[in-house]
Design a protein around this motif. Sequence first.
Motif, PDB file in Angstrom:
ATOM      1  N   ASP A  34     -22.966  28.555  41.470  1.00  0.00           N
ATOM      2  CA  ASP A  34     -24.145  27.780  41.115  1.00  0.00           C
ATOM      3  C   ASP A  34     -23.745  26.317  41.241  1.00  0.00           C
ATOM      4  O   ASP A  34     -22.700  25.907  40.746  1.00  0.00           O
ATOM      5  CB  ASP A  34     -24.608  28.075  39.688  1.00  0.00           C
ATOM      6  CG  ASP A  34     -25.333  29.405  39.582  1.00  0.00           C
ATOM      7  OD1 ASP A  34     -25.756  29.941  40.622  1.00  0.00           O
ATOM      8  OD2 ASP A  34     -25.488  29.892  38.455  1.00  0.00           O
ATOM      9  N   ILE A  35     -24.570  25.566  41.936  1.00  0.00           N
ATOM     10  CA  ILE A  35     -24.296  24.148  42.153  1.00  0.00           C
ATOM     11  C   ILE A  35     -25.426  23.352  41.509  1.00  0.00           C
ATOM     12  O   ILE A  35     -26.602  23.651  41.727  1.00  0.00           O
ATOM     13  CB  ILE A  35     -24.201  23.822  43.659  1.00  0.00           C
ATOM     14  CG1 ILE A  35     -23.121  24.691  44.321  1.00  0.00           C
ATOM     15  CG2 ILE A  35     -23.909  22.334  43.863  1.00  0.00           C
ATOM     16  CD1 ILE A  35     -23.110  24.613  45.821  1.00  0.00           C
ATOM     17  N   TRP A  36     -25.056  22.364  40.722  1.00  0.00           N
ATOM     18  CA  TRP A  36     -26.017  21.472  40.063  1.00  0.00           C
ATOM     19  C   TRP A  36     -25.837  20.103  40.693  1.00  0.00           C
ATOM     20  O   TRP A  36     -24.822  19.438  40.485  1.00  0.00           O
ATOM     21  CB  TRP A  36     -25.746  21.411  38.568  1.00  0.00           C
ATOM     22  CG  TRP A  36     -25.916  22.726  37.891  1.00  0.00           C
ATOM     23  CD1 TRP A  36     -24.999  23.735  37.783  1.00  0.00           C
ATOM     24  CD2 TRP A  36     -27.084  23.193  37.245  1.00  0.00           C
ATOM     25  NE1 TRP A  36     -25.534  24.786  37.107  1.00  0.00           N
ATOM     26  CE2 TRP A  36     -26.818  24.489  36.756  1.00  0.00           C
ATOM     27  CE3 TRP A  36     -28.346  22.640  37.019  1.00  0.00           C
ATOM     28  CZ2 TRP A  36     -27.753  25.235  36.059  1.00  0.00           C
ATOM     29  CZ3 TRP A  36     -29.280  23.378  36.324  1.00  0.00           C
ATOM     30  CH2 TRP A  36     -28.976  24.663  35.850  1.00  0.00           C
ATOM     31  N   ARG A  37     -26.804  19.660  41.488  1.00  0.00           N
ATOM     32  CA  ARG A  37     -26.741  18.370  42.169  1.00  0.00           C
ATOM     33  C   ARG A  37     -27.682  17.389  41.463  1.00  0.00           C
ATOM     34  O   ARG A  37     -28.835  17.711  41.221  1.00  0.00           O
ATOM     35  CB  ARG A  37     -27.151  18.505  43.625  1.00  0.00           C
ATOM     36  CG  ARG A  37     -26.278  19.464  44.423  1.00  0.00           C
ATOM     37  CD  ARG A  37     -26.739  19.515  45.867  1.00  0.00           C
ATOM     38  NE  ARG A  37     -26.118  20.591  46.606  1.00  0.00           N
ATOM     39  CZ  ARG A  37     -24.987  20.493  47.272  1.00  0.00           C
ATOM     40  NH1 ARG A  37     -24.332  19.357  47.278  1.00  0.00           N
ATOM     41  NH2 ARG A  37     -24.498  21.526  47.938  1.00  0.00           N
ATOM     42  N   THR A  38     -27.179  16.205  41.183  1.00  0.00           N
ATOM     43  CA  THR A  38     -27.986  15.182  40.536  1.00  0.00           C
ATOM     44  C   THR A  38     -28.437  14.166  41.577  1.00  0.00           C
ATOM     45  O   THR A  38     -27.629  13.673  42.362  1.00  0.00           O
ATOM     46  CB  THR A  38     -27.189  14.472  39.426  1.00  0.00           C
ATOM     47  OG1 THR A  38     -26.781  15.447  38.466  1.00  0.00           O
ATOM     48  CG2 THR A  38     -28.042  13.416  38.737  1.00  0.00           C
ATOM     49  N   MET A  39     -29.722  13.899  41.566  1.00  0.00           N
ATOM     50  CA  MET A  39     -30.297  12.876  42.442  1.00  0.00           C
ATOM     51  C   MET A  39     -30.971  11.832  41.577  1.00  0.00           C
ATOM     52  O   MET A  39     -31.627  12.163  40.599  1.00  0.00           O
ATOM     53  CB  MET A  39     -31.342  13.478  43.386  1.00  0.00           C
ATOM     54  CG  MET A  39     -30.796  14.424  44.427  1.00  0.00           C
ATOM     55  SD  MET A  39     -29.678  13.627  45.593  1.00  0.00           S
ATOM     56  CE  MET A  39     -30.697  12.319  46.256  1.00  0.00           C
ATOM     57  N   GLU A  40     -30.778  10.584  41.940  1.00  0.00           N
ATOM     58  CA  GLU A  40     -31.519   9.505  41.291  1.00  0.00           C
ATOM     59  C   GLU A  40     -32.717   9.178  42.174  1.00  0.00           C
ATOM     60  O   GLU A  40     -32.557   8.874  43.354  1.00  0.00           O
ATOM     61  CB  GLU A  40     -30.642   8.273  41.110  1.00  0.00           C
ATOM     62  CG  GLU A  40     -29.535   8.475  40.108  1.00  0.00           C
ATOM     63  CD  GLU A  40     -28.662   7.246  39.964  1.00  0.00           C
ATOM     64  OE1 GLU A  40     -28.892   6.227  40.662  1.00  0.00           O
ATOM     65  OE2 GLU A  40     -27.729   7.305  39.146  1.00  0.00           O
TER      66      GLU A  40
ATOM     67  N   VAL B 125     -32.601  26.807  46.547  1.00  0.00           N
ATOM     68  CA  VAL B 125     -32.913  26.053  45.324  1.00  0.00           C
ATOM     69  C   VAL B 125     -33.565  26.988  44.307  1.00  0.00           C
ATOM     70  O   VAL B 125     -34.560  27.642  44.597  1.00  0.00           O
ATOM     71  CB  VAL B 125     -33.821  24.840  45.619  1.00  0.00           C
ATOM     72  CG1 VAL B 125     -34.272  24.174  44.326  1.00  0.00           C
ATOM     73  CG2 VAL B 125     -33.098  23.844  46.509  1.00  0.00           C
ATOM     74  N   LEU B 126     -32.974  27.054  43.114  1.00  0.00           N
ATOM     75  CA  LEU B 126     -33.499  27.907  42.046  1.00  0.00           C
ATOM     76  C   LEU B 126     -34.359  27.137  41.059  1.00  0.00           C
ATOM     77  O   LEU B 126     -35.191  27.704  40.374  1.00  0.00           O
ATOM     78  CB  LEU B 126     -32.342  28.577  41.293  1.00  0.00           C
ATOM     79  CG  LEU B 126     -31.449  29.483  42.137  1.00  0.00           C
ATOM     80  CD1 LEU B 126     -30.302  30.010  41.295  1.00  0.00           C
ATOM     81  CD2 LEU B 126     -32.243  30.621  42.736  1.00  0.00           C
ATOM     82  N   GLY B 127     -34.150  25.829  40.962  1.00  0.00           N
ATOM     83  CA  GLY B 127     -34.935  25.043  40.019  1.00  0.00           C
ATOM     84  C   GLY B 127     -34.599  23.563  40.127  1.00  0.00           C
ATOM     85  O   GLY B 127     -33.529  23.189  40.584  1.00  0.00           O
ATOM     86  N   THR B 128     -35.550  22.749  39.718  1.00  0.00           N
ATOM     87  CA  THR B 128     -35.381  21.303  39.704  1.00  0.00           C
ATOM     88  C   THR B 128     -35.846  20.807  38.341  1.00  0.00           C
ATOM     89  O   THR B 128     -36.901  21.200  37.871  1.00  0.00           O
ATOM     90  CB  THR B 128     -36.214  20.650  40.829  1.00  0.00           C
ATOM     91  OG1 THR B 128     -35.832  21.231  42.070  1.00  0.00           O
ATOM     92  CG2 THR B 128     -35.971  19.161  40.888  1.00  0.00           C
TER      93      THR B 128
ATOM     94  N   ILE C  66     -30.908  19.327  40.514  1.00  0.00           N
ATOM     95  CA  ILE C  66     -31.339  20.432  41.367  1.00  0.00           C
ATOM     96  C   ILE C  66     -30.307  21.548  41.259  1.00  0.00           C
ATOM     97  O   ILE C  66     -29.112  21.332  41.481  1.00  0.00           O
ATOM     98  CB  ILE C  66     -31.494  19.957  42.818  1.00  0.00           C
ATOM     99  CG1 ILE C  66     -32.501  18.807  42.879  1.00  0.00           C
ATOM    100  CG2 ILE C  66     -31.913  21.119  43.717  1.00  0.00           C
ATOM    101  CD1 ILE C  66     -32.493  18.038  44.173  1.00  0.00           C
ATOM    102  N   TRP C  67     -30.787  22.732  40.925  1.00  0.00           N
ATOM    103  CA  TRP C  67     -29.927  23.893  40.725  1.00  0.00           C
ATOM    104  C   TRP C  67     -30.061  24.786  41.937  1.00  0.00           C
ATOM    105  O   TRP C  67     -31.160  25.199  42.304  1.00  0.00           O
ATOM    106  CB  TRP C  67     -30.357  24.616  39.452  1.00  0.00           C
ATOM    107  CG  TRP C  67     -29.693  25.922  39.177  1.00  0.00           C
ATOM    108  CD1 TRP C  67     -28.422  26.309  39.484  1.00  0.00           C
ATOM    109  CD2 TRP C  67     -30.284  27.025  38.495  1.00  0.00           C
ATOM    110  NE1 TRP C  67     -28.177  27.567  39.035  1.00  0.00           N
ATOM    111  CE2 TRP C  67     -29.311  28.033  38.420  1.00  0.00           C
ATOM    112  CE3 TRP C  67     -31.532  27.249  37.938  1.00  0.00           C
ATOM    113  CZ2 TRP C  67     -29.557  29.264  37.817  1.00  0.00           C
ATOM    114  CZ3 TRP C  67     -31.774  28.471  37.332  1.00  0.00           C
ATOM    115  CH2 TRP C  67     -30.794  29.457  37.272  1.00  0.00           C
TER     116      TRP C  67
END
Length: 150
Positions: free
Chosen positions: A60-66, A106-109, A140-141
């Motif tokens: 599972d990857i959690w990416r942070t976007m501004e 993408v599983l969720g935002t 983003i998950w």
Amino acid sequence: MSWQTVVGGLETLLEGVTGFGAAQVSQDDYTILNKGVSKAIVLHHGPARVENQGLSGTFDIWRTMEVRLFEQYKNPADTENDLRDDLELIMQKVFEYPKLNATAGVLGTFVRGISDSGTPPEELVSQPNRWRSRTLEVEIWEHSTTVFSE
């Protein structure tokens, strides 16, 4: 899954926010503010974290976007109202499409916070344009699988 796939999905989604289009949304390109727009969104990569789901090759990857929203300064009241209204529209779009409109993997935002990000780097903003901005932190998950080679 890659950063580019995830960011591309978010960028495409934000281009559909009322009042925005492809000419007003960019990835880490602040020169968009010098191209005659009165408002813009600049996407900026934040940190990512990876959670290994055992030895199966699943992550599972959690990416942070501004999501940096810029509004051209008019006067204090109008500018703040525009920032508030456009932030609401952006959040509603993210809530409406939590999988970034079916972006692969993408599983969720999730919206994690809003901050006052001040003004963009001065050398990138032409005069007499002045900008005010807010930053929306979006996480983003995604789910990824890899095949081990050893």
